[in-house]
Design an enzyme around this catalytic site. Structure first.
Site, PDB file in Angstrom:
ATOM      1  N   HIS A  44      -3.954  -4.832  -0.090  1.00  0.00           N
ATOM      2  CA  HIS A  44      -3.511  -5.376   1.193  1.00  0.00           C
ATOM      3  C   HIS A  44      -3.602  -6.898   1.178  1.00  0.00           C
ATOM      4  O   HIS A  44      -4.673  -7.438   1.468  1.00  0.00           O
ATOM      5  CB  HIS A  44      -4.375  -4.819   2.326  1.00  0.00           C
ATOM      6  CG  HIS A  44      -4.109  -3.381   2.616  1.00  0.00           C
ATOM      7  ND1 HIS A  44      -3.093  -2.968   3.446  1.00  0.00           N
ATOM      8  CD2 HIS A  44      -4.696  -2.257   2.163  1.00  0.00           C
ATOM      9  CE1 HIS A  44      -3.074  -1.653   3.504  1.00  0.00           C
ATOM     10  NE2 HIS A  44      -4.041  -1.189   2.733  1.00  0.00           N
TER      11      HIS A  44
ATOM     12  N   CYS B 116       0.838  -1.213   0.000  1.00  0.00           N
ATOM     13  CA  CYS B 116       0.000   0.000   0.000  1.00  0.00           C
ATOM     14  C   CYS B 116       0.867   1.254   0.000  1.00  0.00           C
ATOM     15  O   CYS B 116       1.581   1.506  -0.960  1.00  0.00           O
ATOM     16  CB  CYS B 116      -0.993  -0.035   1.156  1.00  0.00           C
ATOM     17  SG  CYS B 116      -2.345   1.147   0.930  1.00  0.00           S
TER      18      CYS B 116
ATOM     19  N   GLU C 180      -2.594  -8.850   3.338  1.00  0.00           N
ATOM     20  CA  GLU C 180      -2.881  -9.301   4.706  1.00  0.00           C
ATOM     21  C   GLU C 180      -4.367  -9.223   5.033  1.00  0.00           C
ATOM     22  O   GLU C 180      -4.806  -9.736   6.055  1.00  0.00           O
ATOM     23  CB  GLU C 180      -2.051  -8.490   5.715  1.00  0.00           C
ATOM     24  CG  GLU C 180      -2.521  -7.070   6.017  1.00  0.00           C
ATOM     25  CD  GLU C 180      -2.105  -6.021   4.986  1.00  0.00           C
ATOM     26  OE1 GLU C 180      -1.679  -6.413   3.883  1.00  0.00           O
ATOM     27  OE2 GLU C 180      -2.225  -4.821   5.280  1.00  0.00           O
TER      28      GLU C 180
END
Lengths: 251, 196
Positions: free
Chosen positions: B178, B77, B180
């Site tokens: 993202h 990001c 994650e």
């Protein structure tokens, strides 16, 4: 193409989900982490956890819960309830929340929106608005809908937008719990006026209601609680339906 | 295998840490130069504002350290944007690994909201990061600035304009989304990075 988001909302009291659920195959239906995982596996795009505990002890429990959610769940989640100042935001973000939702505290102190945006970025700041139609127009309410304010929905949403909110979560109190669809006209007006995404809330009863929130209401996301918790609508089937209706969803 | 997450004032350190732990890896979160230089893989996360973050990195000497890294590095990001040459966000010079300008989304239609927030698809995949993934998988984005498609683009996403969802040059990998927070697809991308 950017998908329309489906967001289950979980109410939490003293670390447990409040509303009953009839999820089959769930060992602990009351455990917010288990429930969140189940929704995530079904294809929920985000989760919202609302802390409805009032006590200080409850707040600590909630922060611990946020850490567990963050450790276990691999999709974004928003937390709300009891956020009054920047230190509350920091505590919850540090515990792993992706976004925080502020409601009454933003109406009482609009500067909080600017402060959150400045310190943590607009993307973490969801401004939730509870509103109801009155003879004068859509009015905003405080304290979970118990107290009418002199603010109007559209002008407050625009102010929140310009102060740096990243999203607006609009709940129509007239539609909430009635299960006859979202407040699509008001949603569409918000969508036209705001430069940030709008999450529709209040009124979901059938799959068609989600479609209408996205097509007529031009919402970017739709939130619901009981239809998911009671298994009346299952997310995979909802997404199949929306896809057939030409709505872009993640599957 | 030693995985290091660069510790600085970024917002998503904890989420990245959790995601790696779910994959069975115990990363170290550190700003210690020796630890970072000797790690097998380095992750450079980021949620925040470009100028403030660059000032912070310069203040503690992490800017030069990141440029000196020779092992595989994954920017996420804002981490990806800071690996570029310059950002319109705060009009700030960044690390310059990728010779690219970071621009602000300019909506042309009221339905094009900024930030670009939510799940969007990846196409034109060309990086070992995406091994085992099909085109048009969904991943999670939250950003108001973007990197235009360029020679380093390793995946493309379309929102308002086609833009770089991932970049790759030498040992530097980066994703605008993202991983994650991107469910199973994101886990696959992180695992691919760990296996590089």
């Amino acid at each position: 193409m950017l998908a329309k988001r489906i967001i289950p909302c979980l109410d939490i009291k003293d670390g447990q989900t409040v509303k009953g659920t009839n999820f089959v195959n769930l060992r602990q239906a009351g455990d917010p982490v288990e429930l969140g995982k189940a929704y995530s596996e079904q294809g929920a795009d985000e989760l919202v956890y609302l802390d409805i505990t009032a006590s200080h002890e409850g707040r600590k429990t909630f922060t611990e819960l946020v850490k567990r959610i963050s450790a276990e769940i691999n999709i974004p989640f928003t937390v709300g309830g009891g956020i009054h100042e920047l230190s509350d935001v920091e505590r919850l973000l540090n515990a792993g929340a992706d976004k925080v939702s502020i409601n009454s505290s933003a109406l009482r102190n609009p500067q909080l929106i600017d402060d959150i945006a400045l310190h943590f970025g607009s993307q973490v700041c969801v401004v939730a608005i509870d509103a109801r139609q009155t003879p004068q127009g859509w009015k905003c309410y405080l304290n979970g809908g118990r107290l009418e304010t002199d603010r109007f929905l559209m002008e407050w949403a625009e102010e929140a937008n310009s102060r740096g909110a990243g999203e607006i979560l609009f709940t129509s109190m007239d539609h909430d719990g009635v299960k006859e669809g979202y407040a699509n006209e008001a949603l569409a007006e918000l969508a036209d006026r705001l430069s940030i995404p709008v999450i529709a809330s209040g009124g979901a009863g059938k799959k068609e209601h989600f479609r209408d929130a996205f097509t007529l209401g031009k919402a970017n996301a739709a939130l619901a609680a009981s239809v998911f918790h009671f298994g009346e609508i299952r997310i995979p089937e909802l997404k199949d339906y929306l896809c057939q209706e030409g709505v872009t969803v993640r599957r | 295998m030693k995985i290091a997450i660069i510790k600085y004032n970024a917002g998503n350190l904890f989420s990245v840490d959790c995601a790696l732990k779910r994959l069975g890896v115990e990363p170290v979160i550190t700003h210690d130069k020796e630890t970072l230089l000797s790690a097998d893989k380095v992750i450079f996360p980021g949620v925040g504002e470009a100028r403030t973050t660059m000032d912070y990195l310069k203040g503690c000497g992490l800017d030069q350290l990141i440029k000196d890294l020779k092992q595989p590095v994954l920017g996420i990001c804002l981490g990806m944007q800071l690996l570029c040459r310059h950002s319109e966000e705060g009009d700030v010079d960044c690390l310059g690994i990728f010779d690219a300008e970071v621009k602000k989304f300019q909506p042309t239609h009221p339905e094009e909201k900024v930030p670009h927030m939510g799940w969007n698809t990846l196409s034109h995949l060309r990086s070992p990061l995406f091994q085992g993934l099909k085109e048009e998988e969904f991943v999670y984005f939250v950003h108001s600035f973007y990197v235009p498609v360029n020679e380093f683009t390793a995946a493309t996403t379309e929102y308002i304009t086609p833009f770089g969802a991932a970049l790759h040059k030498d040992n530097f990998y980066a994703t605008q989304f993202h991983p994650e927070k991107s469910g199973k697809v994101g886990e696959c991308i992180l695992r691919n990075f760990l296996n590089l």
